[in-house]
Design a protein around this motif. Structure first.
Motif, PDB file in Angstrom:
ATOM      1  N   ALA A   1      -2.691  -1.683  -8.822  1.00  0.00           N
ATOM      2  CA  ALA A   1      -3.101  -2.384  -7.438  1.00  0.00           C
ATOM      3  C   ALA A   1      -4.269  -3.274  -7.449  1.00  0.00           C
ATOM      4  O   ALA A   1      -4.069  -3.764  -6.612  1.00  0.00           O
ATOM      5  CB  ALA A   1      -4.250  -1.631  -7.340  1.00  0.00           C
TER       6      ALA A   1
ATOM      7  N   VAL B   1       2.389   1.894  -3.901  1.00  0.00           N
ATOM      8  CA  VAL B   1       1.481   2.338  -4.843  1.00  0.00           C
ATOM      9  C   VAL B   1       1.405   3.202  -4.310  1.00  0.00           C
ATOM     10  O   VAL B   1       0.808   4.752  -4.987  1.00  0.00           O
ATOM     11  CB  VAL B   1       0.099   1.664  -4.654  1.00  0.00           C
TER      12      VAL B   1
ATOM     13  N   THR C   1       2.455   6.523  -6.856  1.00  0.00           N
ATOM     14  CA  THR C   1       1.387   7.620  -7.783  1.00  0.00           C
ATOM     15  C   THR C   1       1.515   9.027  -7.532  1.00  0.00           C
ATOM     16  O   THR C   1       1.416   9.445  -8.295  1.00  0.00           O
ATOM     17  CB  THR C   1       0.402   7.310  -6.806  1.00  0.00           C
TER      18      THR C   1
ATOM     19  N   VAL D   1       1.044  -1.345   0.365  1.00  0.00           N
ATOM     20  CA  VAL D   1       0.288   0.459   0.245  1.00  0.00           C
ATOM     21  C   VAL D   1       0.774   1.767   0.233  1.00  0.00           C
ATOM     22  O   VAL D   1       0.691   2.152  -0.548  1.00  0.00           O
ATOM     23  CB  VAL D   1      -0.487   0.280   1.199  1.00  0.00           C
TER      24      VAL D   1
END
Length: 645
Positions: A470, A319, A323, A316
């Motif tokens: 994801a 990501v 991003t 998590v």
């Protein structure tokens, strides 16, 4: 009659190359994708030696070429394959290494000789025959005679002599062969040398029959591998039948069909053969990865998987960080940098799809270029008619269906069958585009003038890439991903726990293809122009190299691989063929020294510093079984490896 004679000559050449493949597979269990390029290397050495002013007789030049082919194959085995054998690596690693060797050899030959056709005059006035009014040159007669002699010698030596018994023993049980006094390494080295000589002799004869270029043997190796698939990479008779059938059919197609659809026909024939083999699945089930492995490589890979399954928060955080990084890059980017952002997003989506297929399904897919081409053209053709969002959805669904079909056709078969089919699929897609020229534009290309309302900005590409990443991470953390790992790693364990292992492998192929399909939509939006020659085998190999470099287990590995794939060619755009050499070298070095990629090294280091404690939450049942199996393998291998339990 000329069609039959030409087909026989082509089939004999396919047989010569296929016999080299079968010889290596039967003795070492590996498939050598560099076999054709090894023959090209020896042939071009002979051509160079007989060039004007060199003074070498043709006979001595031929001998030098054969020696060169033998030495190249010997070097590949001693320096690369033997190292993988000592590490107890699986056949997938061997395939990746030989693909890297093929890329390097072909690129070096192209740098030296270019794409100009070359020929070598052999047997011009020897053995000239007239069959049914068809003039057969001496080189064609020698090709047919060489294939028949090689088949006869191969069959006699393998099944009627003590040497054949030694070869089969070294293949089925190397440890027992060593105890019986057989020098397995020497036997395998001799086999690789003989295979190199056979391939070089076949290319030498073909260069006398018809002019060749540096990349011509890539197609011949592909067709030879298809012919060997007819005989399940074992039967000499069925291999000969497949080679002759392919030669005659392709000769007919070339004669009467204006558009080149040879690979499309080859793909269709291969699918039919595989469907027939499905009724004999028991004889073709994979024996290479059917039992759990306790090697250092498998334990290392298990630790990498554990890092993201036992601590999902890591994925998590990755990501989120990636991003934010891509968003900042997009904000500060100019026009050129925005194009690079889109290319990186496409690469992330493709590598994410390959992650599901290769890392979880443990299958080497060379179909990334084919999936990209299908998705891009489906979207480009349908977007002006039905709308961008609908066309994008249909493109992704089309790739998912194709992936499931390929997975189902090759389900239960050995890895070499699957890889051969994906390879043929990739090279057949450009020919399918040419065949559908009224809709796709054919060789002239296709301009995407209307995207159907779908955004073309770098922001949209970043959003799609993050969503794909994801989705892949959720797949890895889900029961489906864990079950796919178990099913691909140990068929017996999967069956004992009630897992339909073939269904999970087919699903993994479909999900991976769908992710690549999303990348194809982004590619069409970013490029605005589709050229069928873009979606080739080199594209597929480049993405595999990027996956191997990054690791492909979570977001960091996907981003590292994508940056490698985009930035390396961008920096070497003025140097032709150098990216291909780099891809080949990276594949070789990464498999030998960094089998879990850059991301894997960080994961293993993290686990060593933060061991799993008993206070953590209980993992899902399938993950727990996978962790227990990994720990059991580690304890069994600890006395010999010297590592911690």
């Amino acid at each position: 009659m000329s069609i039959v004679v030409g087909g026989l000559i082509a089939g004999a050449l396919y047989t010569l190359v296929a016999l080299g493949l079968i010889l290596i597979i039967r003795v070492t269990g590996a498939i050598n994708f560099a076999q054709g390029d090894v023959g090209s290397a020896g042939t071009f050495v002979a051509i160079s030696l007989v060039a004007k002013g060199s003074g070498w007789p043709v006979a001595w030049a031929v001998v030098a070429g054969l020696v060169c082919g033998a030495l190249v194959n010997a070097v590949i085995y001693l320096l690369l394959i033997r190292r993988l054998e000592r590490a107890s690596a699986d056949s997938l690693a061997t395939m990746v290494v030989t693909i890297g060797c093929s890329l390097v050899i072909e690129a070096v030959l192209t740098l030296k000789y270019g794409f100009n056709p070359y020929g070598l005059q052999l047997f011009t006035n020897f053995g000239l025959l007239h069959i049914g009014g068809v003039r057969v040159p001496g080189s064609g007669v020698m090709i047919i005679a060489s294939a028949l002699v090689a088949l006869l010698v191969f069959a006699i030596v393998l099944y009627r002599t003590k040497i054949g018994l030694i070869l089969r023993m070294g293949s089925s049980n190397p440890q027992l062969a060593e105890l019986r006094g057989v020098r397995v390494v020497l036997v395998r080295l001799v086999v690789w040398v003989v295979a190199g000589i056979m391939s070089t002799w076949g290319v030498l004869l073909y260069s006398s029959y018809q002019s060749i270029s540096t990349n011509v043997m890539a197609g011949f190796l592909l067709t030879a591998a298809v012919a060997a698939s007819w005989g399940a990479f074992r039967s000499l008779t069925l291999t000969l039948v497949g080679a002759v059938a392919l030669g005659i059919v392709l000769n007919i197609v070339t004669r009467f069909v204006q558009t080149d659809i040879s690979y499309v026909i080859t793909l269709g024939m291969l699918v039919v053969v595989f469907l027939v083999y499905q009724f004999r699945r028991g004889s073709l089930e994979s024996r290479i990865d059917s039992t759990p492995s306790s090697t250092a490589r498998s334990r290392l890979a298990a630790k990498v998987r554990a890092a993201y399954r036992l601590r999902p928060s890591i994925a998590v955080i990755e990501v989120v960080v990636i991003t934010v990084g891509l968003a900042i890059w997009t904000i500060t980017a100019d026009v050129y940098q925005s194009a690079l952002v889109v290319e990186v997003a496409v690469a992330i989506a493709v590598i994410a799809g390959l992650t599901v297929i290769l890392r979880y399904g443990r299958r080497l897919s060379l179909g990334a270029g084919g999936y990209l081409g299908v998705s891009a053209y489906v979207f480009g053709v349908l977007a002006p008619k039905i709308g961008g969002w609908e066309a994008a959805l249909l493109a992704v669904v089309a790739c998912y269906v194709l992936g499931c079909v390929i997975g189902a056709v090759t389900s239960g078969m050995q890895l070499m069958f699957y890889t051969t089919l994906t390879l043929v699929f990739t090279v057949a897609v450009p020919q399918l585009v040419d065949l559908l020229e009224p809709y796709t534009g054919g060789e002239q290309g296709f301009f995407l003038s209307d995207t159907g309302g779908l955004p073309t900005s770098a922001w949209f590409a970043v959003v799609v890439a993050v969503v794909v990443v994801a989705a892949v991470l959720l797949f890895g953390l889900s029961r489906l991903g864990s079950a796919t790992l178990v099913a691909s790693g140990d068929v017996r364990l999967a069956k004992s726990n009630g897992l339909a292992h073939l269904r999970y492998l087919v699903s993994a192929e479909g999900i991976g293809a769908a992710c690549i399909g999303a990348g194809g939509v982004l590619y069409a939006l970013g490029a605005g122009y589709l050229d069928p020659t873009t979606f080739n085998l080199t594209l597929s190999v480049g993405y595999v190299a990027a996956l191997v470099v990054g690791g492909g287990w979570a977001a960091v590995g996907l981003l590292l691989g994508a940056l490698f794939y985009v930035l390396v060619p961008a920096q070497l755009a003025t140097l032709p063929n150098y990216p291909q050499i780099i891809y080949g070298c990276v594949l070789i070095l990464a498999v030998l020294f960094v089998p879990v990629g850059l991301e894997g090294i960080a994961s293993v280091t993290y686990l060593r510093r933060r061991p799993v404690t008993t206070g953590e939450r209980k993992p899902p049942p399938v993950i727990g079984k996978l962790r227990d199996l990994s720990r059991q393998d580690t304890r069994q291998a600890a006395p010999t490896s010297g590592g911690p339990s």
